[in-house]
Design an enzyme around this catalytic site. Structure first.
Site, PDB file in Angstrom:
ATOM      1  N   ASP A 156       2.996  25.451  -1.556  1.00  0.00           N
ATOM      2  CA  ASP A 156       4.403  25.824  -1.352  1.00  0.00           C
ATOM      3  C   ASP A 156       5.382  25.046  -2.226  1.00  0.00           C
ATOM      4  OD1 ASP A 156       3.765  23.494  -0.032  1.00  0.00           O
ATOM      5  OD2 ASP A 156       4.943  23.925   1.753  1.00  0.00           O
ATOM      6  N   GLU A 242      -1.415   9.216   0.036  1.00  0.00           N
ATOM      7  CA  GLU A 242      -1.144   9.002  -1.393  1.00  0.00           C
ATOM      8  C   GLU A 242      -1.407   7.540  -1.742  1.00  0.00           C
ATOM      9  OE1 GLU A 242       1.001  10.422   0.718  1.00  0.00           O
ATOM     10  OE2 GLU A 242       1.518  12.414  -0.037  1.00  0.00           O
TER      11      GLU A 242
END
Ligand code: UGA
Ligand code: MN
Length: 296
Positions: A156, A242
């Site tokens: 997205d 991350e």
């Protein structure tokens, strides 16, 4: 625990139509920016792009937009992993219609870990089981010495084609700003002479590397070197994914600042508004069905 995994292989061997070459014929100027940064466009380094994808009303629309962006990107191999117990025909048809090199994989996030509407979603794994399957696929299907880059690209987000040129510059791990993320217009590394000095961000969550997944790419040989690395799906690790992969595979000193010393935004963490298909329920209750149209 056992999750169903089914692989549908569709590698580029059989794909005769090369969208990028077709586009070059149509628009001869298109490769000029690439020539500017690369002496030989044929030596453009390969990108393995990992996209988890969740079934939802807006999915085909989001993937269509993303696939069309990928038309602008030569030598990219798309690893798309559905959050499903089986790969669906819908997604397979969509992928085939674009003639991009891809592999279509799947794994279902276990029900008890799926984000629900009322919960704080950042405590639930989104696309992490799927990314782990992609890492496994890469390790089994690429050579550890290949010169290629790995990028995690959610379905997205919004990607400028120039981002992919930046990814190809990565020697080990490259970082850049991400727009519309972390309750800010952007988060970014603050760079001095190509090296990360610090990070501009608001949300902390004890992130050692406060960047979104869209803000870095990793050389393929690091994915092979850290061959046991997978994303940790436990609740306390969700906001750390991350940082955890970067902390495992690199150090802040080694990071390469790209996108003009991290001064340009080439990727935005956009979110498609959830469409409430409320009338569908009302029709169903009234016993009215509407014609099925094939999505592609
Ligand atoms: C952000 C980051 O951009 C993701 O890379 C990261 O995995 C995620 O946060 C996280 O920390 O959990 P965000 O926009 O908040 O992503 O999440 P989504 O866009 O809802 O999901 C990320 C990707 O996983 C999407 O491609 C989505 O289709 C997929 N997904 C999401 C699944 O496959 N299954 C799910 O249940 C939810
Ligand atoms: Mn997203």
């Amino acid at each position: 625990m056992c999750y169903l995994i089914e692989f549908v292989k569709n590698t580029d061997n059989k794909q005769t139509i090369k969208p990028w070459e077709q586009l070059l014929e149509l628009y001869p100027g298109l490769n000029e920016p690439i020539r500017e940064s690369w002496n030989d466009p044929l030596s453009i380094r390969k990108i393995y792009m990992i996209t988890p994808t969740k079934t939802r009303a807006e999915q085909i629309a989001d993937l269509t937009r993303l696939a069309q962006t990928l038309y602008l990107v030569p030598n990219l191999f798309w690893i798309i992993i559905e959050d499903e117990i089986k790969p669906t025909q819908r997604i397979h048809r969509l992928l085939q219609s674009f003639h991009l090199p891809f592999v279509h994989l799947n794994i279902a996030t276990p029900d008890y870990l799926k984000p629900t509407q009322n919960q704080s979603t950042w405590r639930r794994p989104r696309g992490m089981f799927q990314k782990n399957i992609a890492l496994q696929w890469i390790r089994s299907n690429t050579n550890r010495n290949d010169d290629a880059l790995v990028y995690f690209a959610d379905d997205d987000n919004t990607y400028h084609w120039k981002l992919f040129q930046e990814i190809r510059k990565v020697q080990s791990v490259g970082v850049w700003p991400v727009g519309l993320v972390g309750e800010l217009l952007y988060e970014r590394p603050i760079c001095l002479n190509g090296k990360v000095h610090s990070w501009f961000h608001f949300i902390y969550r004890k992130r050692k590397f406060p960047t979104d997944m869209a803000g870095f790419a990793i050389h393929l040989n690091l994915i092979h070197k850290y061959s046991n690395y997978i994303f940790n799906v436990s609740a306390t690790s969700i906001g750390q994914q991350e940082s955890q992969i970067l902390d495992t595979m690199t150090t802040q000193d080694q990071l390469e600042c790209l996108a003009n010393n991290a001064s340009k935004i080439y990727v935005w963490h956009t979110k498609t508004q959830i469409m409430f298909i409320t009338a569908a329920d009302k029709l169903q209750k009234a016993g009215i069905t509407y014609d099925l149209i094939s999505e592609l």
